[in-house]
Write a protein that holds these residues in place. Structure first.
Motif, mmCIF file in Angstrom:
data_model
loop_
_atom_site.group_PDB
_atom_site.id
_atom_site.type_symbol
_atom_site.label_atom_id
_atom_site.label_comp_id
_atom_site.label_asym_id
_atom_site.label_seq_id
_atom_site.Cartn_x
_atom_site.Cartn_y
_atom_site.Cartn_z
ATOM 1 N N LEU A 2 -5.675 -53.533 -18.628
ATOM 2 C CA LEU A 2 -5.171 -54.641 -19.429
ATOM 3 C C LEU A 2 -3.715 -54.888 -19.092
ATOM 4 O O LEU A 2 -2.949 -53.951 -18.862
ATOM 5 N N LEU A 3 -3.332 -56.153 -19.090
ATOM 6 C CA LEU A 3 -1.939 -56.553 -18.917
ATOM 7 C C LEU A 3 -1.463 -57.155 -20.225
ATOM 8 O O LEU A 3 -2.014 -58.159 -20.686
ATOM 9 N N VAL A 4 -0.461 -56.534 -20.841
ATOM 10 C CA VAL A 4 0.118 -57.007 -22.095
ATOM 11 C C VAL A 4 1.443 -57.687 -21.794
ATOM 12 O O VAL A 4 2.325 -57.084 -21.155
ATOM 13 N N PRO A 45 -4.600 -56.696 -10.144
ATOM 14 C CA PRO A 45 -5.315 -57.630 -11.022
ATOM 15 C C PRO A 45 -5.926 -56.927 -12.233
ATOM 16 O O PRO A 45 -6.651 -55.942 -12.089
ATOM 17 N N PRO A 46 -5.629 -57.425 -13.431
ATOM 18 C CA PRO A 46 -6.157 -56.803 -14.644
ATOM 19 C C PRO A 46 -7.553 -57.325 -14.967
ATOM 20 O O PRO A 46 -8.003 -58.347 -14.436
ATOM 21 N N ASP A 47 -8.234 -56.614 -15.880
ATOM 22 C CA ASP A 47 -9.522 -57.076 -16.374
ATOM 23 C C ASP A 47 -9.343 -58.061 -17.522
ATOM 24 O O ASP A 47 -10.254 -58.829 -17.834
ATOM 25 N N LEU A 48 -8.161 -58.032 -18.154
ATOM 26 C CA LEU A 48 -7.864 -58.959 -19.249
ATOM 27 C C LEU A 48 -6.359 -58.998 -19.461
ATOM 28 O O LEU A 48 -5.672 -57.987 -19.277
ATOM 29 N N VAL A 49 -5.855 -60.173 -19.847
ATOM 30 C CA VAL A 49 -4.433 -60.341 -20.149
ATOM 31 C C VAL A 49 -4.261 -60.671 -21.627
ATOM 32 O O VAL A 49 -4.911 -61.593 -22.135
ATOM 33 N N VAL A 50 -3.432 -59.895 -22.316
ATOM 34 C CA VAL A 50 -3.012 -60.222 -23.680
ATOM 35 C C VAL A 50 -1.674 -60.926 -23.540
ATOM 36 O O VAL A 50 -0.677 -60.302 -23.159
ATOM 37 N N LEU A 51 -1.624 -62.218 -23.836
ATOM 38 C CA LEU A 51 -0.504 -63.058 -23.415
ATOM 39 C C LEU A 51 0.178 -63.757 -24.589
ATOM 40 O O LEU A 51 -0.436 -64.595 -25.267
ATOM 41 N N ASP A 52 1.430 -63.421 -24.821
ATOM 42 C CA ASP A 52 2.221 -64.110 -25.835
ATOM 43 C C ASP A 52 2.483 -65.541 -25.371
ATOM 44 O O ASP A 52 2.710 -65.785 -24.177
ATOM 45 N N THR A 56 -5.684 -67.180 -8.888
ATOM 46 C CA THR A 56 -6.644 -66.081 -8.852
ATOM 47 C C THR A 56 -7.992 -66.513 -9.395
ATOM 48 O O THR A 56 -8.137 -67.578 -9.983
ATOM 49 N N GLU A 57 -8.985 -65.651 -9.171
ATOM 50 C CA GLU A 57 -10.259 -65.850 -9.826
ATOM 51 C C GLU A 57 -10.045 -65.696 -11.334
ATOM 52 O O GLU A 57 -9.060 -65.143 -11.785
ATOM 53 N N HIS A 58 -11.027 -66.155 -12.101
ATOM 54 C CA HIS A 58 -10.866 -66.155 -13.556
ATOM 55 C C HIS A 58 -10.625 -64.750 -14.083
ATOM 56 O O HIS A 58 -11.405 -63.839 -13.856
ATOM 57 N N VAL A 59 -9.529 -64.567 -14.788
ATOM 58 C CA VAL A 59 -9.268 -63.334 -15.509
ATOM 59 C C VAL A 59 -9.206 -63.701 -16.990
ATOM 60 O O VAL A 59 -8.538 -64.667 -17.369
ATOM 61 N N PRO A 60 -9.910 -62.993 -17.859
ATOM 62 C CA PRO A 60 -9.890 -63.333 -19.279
ATOM 63 C C PRO A 60 -8.484 -63.247 -19.857
ATOM 64 O O PRO A 60 -7.712 -62.345 -19.520
ATOM 65 N N VAL A 61 -8.156 -64.179 -20.739
ATOM 66 C CA VAL A 61 -6.838 -64.224 -21.378
ATOM 67 C C VAL A 61 -7.021 -64.360 -22.887
ATOM 68 O O VAL A 61 -7.745 -65.248 -23.354
ATOM 69 N N LEU A 62 -6.360 -63.476 -23.626
ATOM 70 C CA LEU A 62 -6.290 -63.590 -25.074
ATOM 71 C C LEU A 62 -4.857 -63.947 -25.436
ATOM 72 O O LEU A 62 -3.932 -63.184 -25.154
ATOM 73 N N PHE A 63 -4.665 -65.129 -26.023
ATOM 74 C CA PHE A 63 -3.329 -65.564 -26.415
ATOM 75 C C PHE A 63 -2.900 -64.921 -27.730
ATOM 76 O O PHE A 63 -3.698 -64.790 -28.667
ATOM 77 N N LEU A 64 -1.623 -64.525 -27.793
ATOM 78 C CA LEU A 64 -0.978 -64.102 -29.029
ATOM 79 C C LEU A 64 0.133 -65.088 -29.322
ATOM 80 O O LEU A 64 0.864 -65.483 -28.412
#
Length: 226
Positions: A4-6, A45-52, A71-79
């Protein structure tokens, strides 16, 4: 282990998130700026990005635009501290997989991350792990040996998952200490011996023995030799 990338410029939030996500078994890289996020995603490359959303320089919306272009699609969760409806729609329209407003509850955030990863098909280490008659499901956090449930503490679960993901591979005590606990206890590896002992009592009470010690080298989890 999933990566994960925070990304958050608030030191407290970033540190809290990184520690909590490592605690439940993720490999976490934490950065403070959009530029650093793009650099980190490019090199590992991360499996998911937690992105402010509200970042200095490149904001979260700029970051996801560039991620999607490069990049290819990487899941992103916005904060975001902003709960404006238009911001949520914008984030999801740009390709975000979820949008969580601050303040948030860690268990809910972790559940949302797990749900996104399941929808994405998971990443390395996401599927059920099996060695001989020992199984571990990272999603449900259930462990069985010979079909019988095994109750583990969170630390025991992380250690067992780590060993099972490296089944057949010898890992040293310092390596386990760094990867599972993420700090070195001032070089004291006795904590590893203690938790390996705990695991043996719970998952290795019968036969065949799966956790083996290589004197002065480390440990290996492997099935019975044929």
């Amino acid at each position: 282990m999933q990566r994960l990338l925070v990304v958050d410029d608030d030191d407290t939030v970033r540190g809290l998130l990184a520690d909590a996500l490592r605690y439940v078994g993720y490999d976490v890289t934490a950065v403070a700026t959009g530029a650093d996020a793009l650099d980190a995603a490019r090199h590992d490359p991360p499996d998911l990005v937690v992105l402010d959303v509200m970042l200095p320089g490149l904001d979260g919306f700029d970051v996801i635009r560039r991620l999607r272009a490069a990049t290819e699609h990487v899941p992103v969760l916005f904060l975001s501290a902003r709960d404006d409806y238009a911001d949520k729609v914008n984030g999801l329209t740009l390709g975000g997989d979820d949008y969580v407003t601050k303040p948030f509850h860690l268990p809910e955030l972790i559940a949302r991350i797990e749900a996104i990863l399941r929808r994405a098909g998971g990443g390395p280490g996401d599927g059920t792990l099996s060695v001989a008659d020992l199984t571990l499901d990272p999603t449900t956090r259930e462990v069985t040996r010979g079909g019988r449930p095994v109750r583990l503490s969170p630390t025991e679960f992380r250690l067992l998952r780590y060993l099972m993901e490296r089944a057949g591979q010898v890992v040293s005590k310092p390596q386990i200490l760094e990867d599972v606990w993420h700090y070195d206890f001032a070089g004291d590896t006795s904590i590893v011996d203690t938790y390996v002992s705990y695991l043996r009592r719970k998952v290795d009470a019968g036969e065949p023995k799966l956790i083996h010690t290589l004197h002065r080298v480390g440990f290996v989890l492997r099935g019975p030799r044929r």
